[in-house]
Write a protein that holds these residues in place. Structure first.
Motif, PDB file in Angstrom:
ATOM      1  N   LEU A  49       0.828  -1.211   0.000  1.00 24.75           N
ATOM      2  CA  LEU A  49       0.000   0.000   0.000  1.00 24.75           C
ATOM      3  C   LEU A  49       0.862   1.260   0.000  1.00 24.75           C
ATOM      4  O   LEU A  49       0.558   2.225  -0.693  1.00 24.75           O
ATOM      5  N   PHE A  50       1.951   1.248   0.777  1.00 29.12           N
ATOM      6  CA  PHE A  50       2.838   2.413   0.810  1.00 29.12           C
ATOM      7  C   PHE A  50       3.434   2.686  -0.572  1.00 29.12           C
ATOM      8  O   PHE A  50       3.583   3.841  -0.980  1.00 29.12           O
ATOM      9  N   ILE A  51       3.788   1.622  -1.283  1.00 25.49           N
ATOM     10  CA  ILE A  51       4.369   1.784  -2.621  1.00 25.49           C
ATOM     11  C   ILE A  51       3.323   2.288  -3.612  1.00 25.49           C
ATOM     12  O   ILE A  51       3.585   3.185  -4.422  1.00 25.49           O
ATOM     13  N   LEU A  52       2.115   1.739  -3.537  1.00 24.38           N
ATOM     14  CA  LEU A  52       1.051   2.177  -4.440  1.00 24.38           C
ATOM     15  C   LEU A  52       0.643   3.616  -4.163  1.00 24.38           C
ATOM     16  O   LEU A  52       0.155   4.313  -5.066  1.00 24.38           O
ATOM     17  N   THR A  53       0.829   4.063  -2.938  1.00 24.14           N
ATOM     18  CA  THR A  53       0.469   5.435  -2.589  1.00 24.14           C
ATOM     19  C   THR A  53       1.251   6.442  -3.425  1.00 24.14           C
ATOM     20  O   THR A  53       0.737   7.522  -3.755  1.00 24.14           O
ATOM     21  N   VAL A  54       2.492   6.111  -3.780  1.00 22.42           N
ATOM     22  CA  VAL A  54       3.319   7.027  -4.580  1.00 22.42           C
ATOM     23  C   VAL A  54       3.328   6.613  -6.058  1.00 22.42           C
ATOM     24  O   VAL A  54       4.272   6.888  -6.792  1.00 22.42           O
ATOM     25  N   ILE A  72      -3.834   2.191  13.043  1.00 22.40           N
ATOM     26  CA  ILE A  72      -2.624   3.013  13.179  1.00 22.40           C
ATOM     27  C   ILE A  72      -2.219   3.615  11.839  1.00 22.40           C
ATOM     28  O   ILE A  72      -1.919   4.815  11.730  1.00 22.40           O
ATOM     29  N   VAL A  73      -2.208   2.784  10.785  1.00 23.04           N
ATOM     30  CA  VAL A  73      -1.817   3.298   9.470  1.00 23.04           C
ATOM     31  C   VAL A  73      -2.866   4.280   8.945  1.00 23.04           C
ATOM     32  O   VAL A  73      -2.530   5.277   8.300  1.00 23.04           O
ATOM     33  N   HIS A  74      -4.132   4.016   9.228  1.00 20.21           N
ATOM     34  CA  HIS A  74      -5.195   4.940   8.799  1.00 20.21           C
ATOM     35  C   HIS A  74      -5.000   6.311   9.437  1.00 20.21           C
ATOM     36  O   HIS A  74      -5.077   7.344   8.749  1.00 20.21           O
ATOM     37  N   LEU A  75      -4.727   6.329  10.740  1.00 20.71           N
ATOM     38  CA  LEU A  75      -4.531   7.601  11.421  1.00 20.71           C
ATOM     39  C   LEU A  75      -3.281   8.313  10.909  1.00 20.71           C
ATOM     40  O   LEU A  75      -3.276   9.540  10.738  1.00 20.71           O
ATOM     41  N   GLY A  76      -2.228   7.547  10.661  1.00 25.22           N
ATOM     42  CA  GLY A  76      -0.980   8.154  10.211  1.00 25.22           C
ATOM     43  C   GLY A  76      -1.007   8.631   8.780  1.00 25.22           C
ATOM     44  O   GLY A  76      -0.437   9.681   8.450  1.00 25.22           O
ATOM     45  N   LEU A  77      -1.681   7.871   7.909  1.00 24.78           N
ATOM     46  CA  LEU A  77      -1.655   8.181   6.482  1.00 24.78           C
ATOM     47  C   LEU A  77      -2.856   8.993   6.013  1.00 24.78           C
ATOM     48  O   LEU A  77      -2.744   9.786   5.073  1.00 24.78           O
ATOM     49  N   ARG A 116       0.370  11.171   0.601  1.00 27.79           N
ATOM     50  CA  ARG A 116      -0.613  10.732  -0.396  1.00 27.79           C
ATOM     51  C   ARG A 116      -0.647  11.679  -1.590  1.00 27.79           C
ATOM     52  O   ARG A 116      -0.821  11.252  -2.732  1.00 27.79           O
ATOM     53  N   ALA A 117      -0.474  12.970  -1.329  1.00 28.07           N
ATOM     54  CA  ALA A 117      -0.478  13.954  -2.417  1.00 28.07           C
ATOM     55  C   ALA A 117       0.705  13.753  -3.350  1.00 28.07           C
ATOM     56  O   ALA A 117       0.620  14.084  -4.539  1.00 28.07           O
ATOM     57  N   SER A 118       1.815  13.188  -2.842  1.00 25.16           N
ATOM     58  CA  SER A 118       2.978  12.946  -3.701  1.00 25.16           C
ATOM     59  C   SER A 118       2.660  11.917  -4.777  1.00 25.16           C
ATOM     60  O   SER A 118       3.329  11.860  -5.806  1.00 25.16           O
ATOM     61  N   GLY A 119       1.626  11.127  -4.551  1.00 21.60           N
ATOM     62  CA  GLY A 119       1.170  10.194  -5.580  1.00 21.60           C
ATOM     63  C   GLY A 119       0.001  10.736  -6.366  1.00 21.60           C
ATOM     64  O   GLY A 119      -0.135  10.478  -7.560  1.00 21.60           O
ATOM     65  N   THR A 127      -3.246   4.167  -9.406  1.00 23.18           N
ATOM     66  CA  THR A 127      -2.745   5.528  -9.624  1.00 23.18           C
ATOM     67  C   THR A 127      -3.508   6.519  -8.761  1.00 23.18           C
ATOM     68  O   THR A 127      -4.581   6.210  -8.238  1.00 23.18           O
ATOM     69  N   GLY A 128      -2.930   7.696  -8.621  1.00 22.53           N
ATOM     70  CA  GLY A 128      -3.631   8.780  -7.944  1.00 22.53           C
ATOM     71  C   GLY A 128      -3.483   8.829  -6.448  1.00 22.53           C
ATOM     72  O   GLY A 128      -4.098   9.668  -5.791  1.00 22.53           O
ATOM     73  N   GLY A 129      -2.703   7.922  -5.858  1.00 24.00           N
ATOM     74  CA  GLY A 129      -2.526   7.934  -4.416  1.00 24.00           C
ATOM     75  C   GLY A 129      -3.776   7.599  -3.633  1.00 24.00           C
ATOM     76  O   GLY A 129      -3.894   7.924  -2.447  1.00 24.00           O
ATOM     77  N   ARG A 130      -4.732   6.921  -4.272  1.00 27.49           N
ATOM     78  CA  ARG A 130      -5.982   6.556  -3.601  1.00 27.49           C
ATOM     79  C   ARG A 130      -5.825   5.192  -2.949  1.00 27.49           C
ATOM     80  O   ARG A 130      -5.763   4.164  -3.629  1.00 27.49           O
ATOM     81  N   VAL A 131      -5.743   5.171  -1.628  1.00 29.09           N
ATOM     82  CA  VAL A 131      -5.573   3.929  -0.886  1.00 29.09           C
ATOM     83  C   VAL A 131      -6.475   3.950   0.346  1.00 29.09           C
ATOM     84  O   VAL A 131      -6.949   5.008   0.757  1.00 29.09           O
ATOM     85  N   SER A 132      -6.668   2.787   0.921  1.00 31.63           N
ATOM     86  CA  SER A 132      -7.471   2.666   2.137  1.00 31.63           C
ATOM     87  C   SER A 132      -6.805   1.645   3.057  1.00 31.63           C
ATOM     88  O   SER A 132      -6.912   0.444   2.818  1.00 31.63           O
ATOM     89  N   PRO A 133      -6.100   2.094   4.094  1.00 32.82           N
ATOM     90  CA  PRO A 133      -5.423   1.160   4.997  1.00 32.82           C
ATOM     91  C   PRO A 133      -6.357   0.146   5.651  1.00 32.82           C
ATOM     92  O   PRO A 133      -6.049  -1.051   5.705  1.00 32.82           O
ATOM     93  N   ILE A 134      -7.488   0.617   6.149  1.00 32.58           N
ATOM     94  CA  ILE A 134      -8.429  -0.302   6.788  1.00 32.58           C
ATOM     95  C   ILE A 134      -8.977  -1.285   5.756  1.00 32.58           C
ATOM     96  O   ILE A 134      -9.100  -2.489   6.004  1.00 32.58           O
ATOM     97  N   GLY A 135      -9.300  -0.777   4.567  1.00 34.68           N
ATOM     98  CA  GLY A 135      -9.779  -1.656   3.501  1.00 34.68           C
ATOM     99  C   GLY A 135      -8.726  -2.666   3.093  1.00 34.68           C
ATOM    100  O   GLY A 135      -9.041  -3.823   2.797  1.00 34.68           O
TER     101      GLY A 135
END
Length: 313
Positions: free
Chosen positions: A57-62, A170-175, A185-188, A254-262
């Motif tokens: 997920l971190f990689i797909l975010t960018v 934790i990742v949801h709150l952080g990201l 997220r904006a960097s992606g 693409t687009g930095g669209r991710v969902s940690p909880i998902g």
């Protein structure tokens, strides 16, 4: 008058709905799984998959794609079952160097403008080669402290469920909820705007790759703590599982669209699919194809949600 459902709510509901339907099917077919022992047995290997999925997920975010996470987790597992157990300082140094190598990989991809899919595909063979050199044949042993942590039994709810819930939160709150996460997220999503705002895209990408490496190391450690031994090929399937988990959880390529909880829900779903197929007495050689078919069905549902979202916009 009944209004139209919120498209964002529908998108968020797909991973949870998929997991719920899968659990209901398993409980109907095999009612004995609806217990502490049953859930613990089925979700035994879900936690390392969830951490590997979060690394992806971190990689797909960018806007990158990591085809080496499976080989990386396998290498970490081999380090944990050998050096970390026999020579702890050497093992710790190797794990730290592995994370640093992942961060350097992100810097290389950014500075040379290389396609991540090609670079990480090449690195998958490097990680696999290192794993074979460290542990030529299956074996080794997990450190006693690691096994004790991973196999700790919590009251009422299995550790894997609590840990997965904590991971997603934790990742949801952080990201998703912090100022730093917005920039990452904006960097992606819009790298040009981030660069104009004065942020270093290089540092942001290195940060995300370092986080991916860290979570990959944790996945490998948990995997060895669960299996108590290692193999150079132990986690190769994690590459595709991690990608599927992120996409199943509502992420985009693409687009930095991710969902940690998902993503965590997607990882749990993929971990449970194997159990469902076993209860349905589907032969092991057919299970991979059946897993792919189930994934296609869920992604088709996601496509319908996306179309509804576009119409609503």
């Amino acid at each position: 008058m009944i209004g139209h459902p919120d498209p964002k709510l529908l998108r968020a509901a797909v991973p949870a709905l998929s997991l719920a339907l899968l659990l209901v099917a398993i409980f109907i077919i095999q009612p004995r799984t609806m217990s502490y022992f049953g859930l613990n047995l089925m979700l035994n290997l879900a936690l390392p998959i969830a951490f590997a999925t979060m690394a992806q997920l971190f990689i797909l975010t960018v806007n990158d794609l990591d085809l080496s996470i499976g080989g990386f987790v396998s290498m970490v597992a081999c380090i944990a079952a050998t050096w970390l157990n026999e020579t702890p300082l050497l093992g710790i140094a190797a794990l730290i160097a592995s994370i640093a190598a992942y961060a350097a990989l992100g810097a290389l991809i950014h500075l040379r403008n290389l396609p991540s899919i090609v670079v990480t595909l090449g690195m998958s063979f490097v990680w696999l080669g290192c794993a074979v050199l460290i542990l030529p044949s299956p074996g080794g042993a997990a450190p006693a402290w690691l096994t004790a942590i991973v196999k700790f039994q919590m009251p009422f709810v299995p550790l894997s469920i609590v840990a997965c819930a904590g991971l997603g939160l934790i990742v949801h709150l952080g990201l998703m909820r912090s100022a730093g996460g917005v920039v990452l997220r904006a960097s992606g999503g819009n790298p040009q705007a981030v660069a104009r705002a004065g942020w270093s895209l290089l540092k942001l990408k290195v940060t995300m790759y370092a986080l991916a490496g860290t979570f990959g190391v944790i996945a490998g450690l948990i995997l060895v703590g669960t299996t108590t031994s290692a193999d150079a090929n132990i986690a190769l399937r994690y590459t595709l599982l991690s990608i599927a988990g992120v996409i199943l959880g509502g992420g985009e390529f693409t687009g930095g669209r991710v969902s940690p909880i998902g993503a965590v829900l997607g990882a749990l779903t993929l971990a449970l699919v194997g159990s469902l197929l076993s209860f349905l007495r589907i032969a092991p050689e057919w299970q991979i194809g059946a897993q792919g078919l189930m994934l296609i069905v869920v992604l088709a549902l996601r496509s319908l949600v996306n179309q509804f979202e576009e119409r609503a916009a």
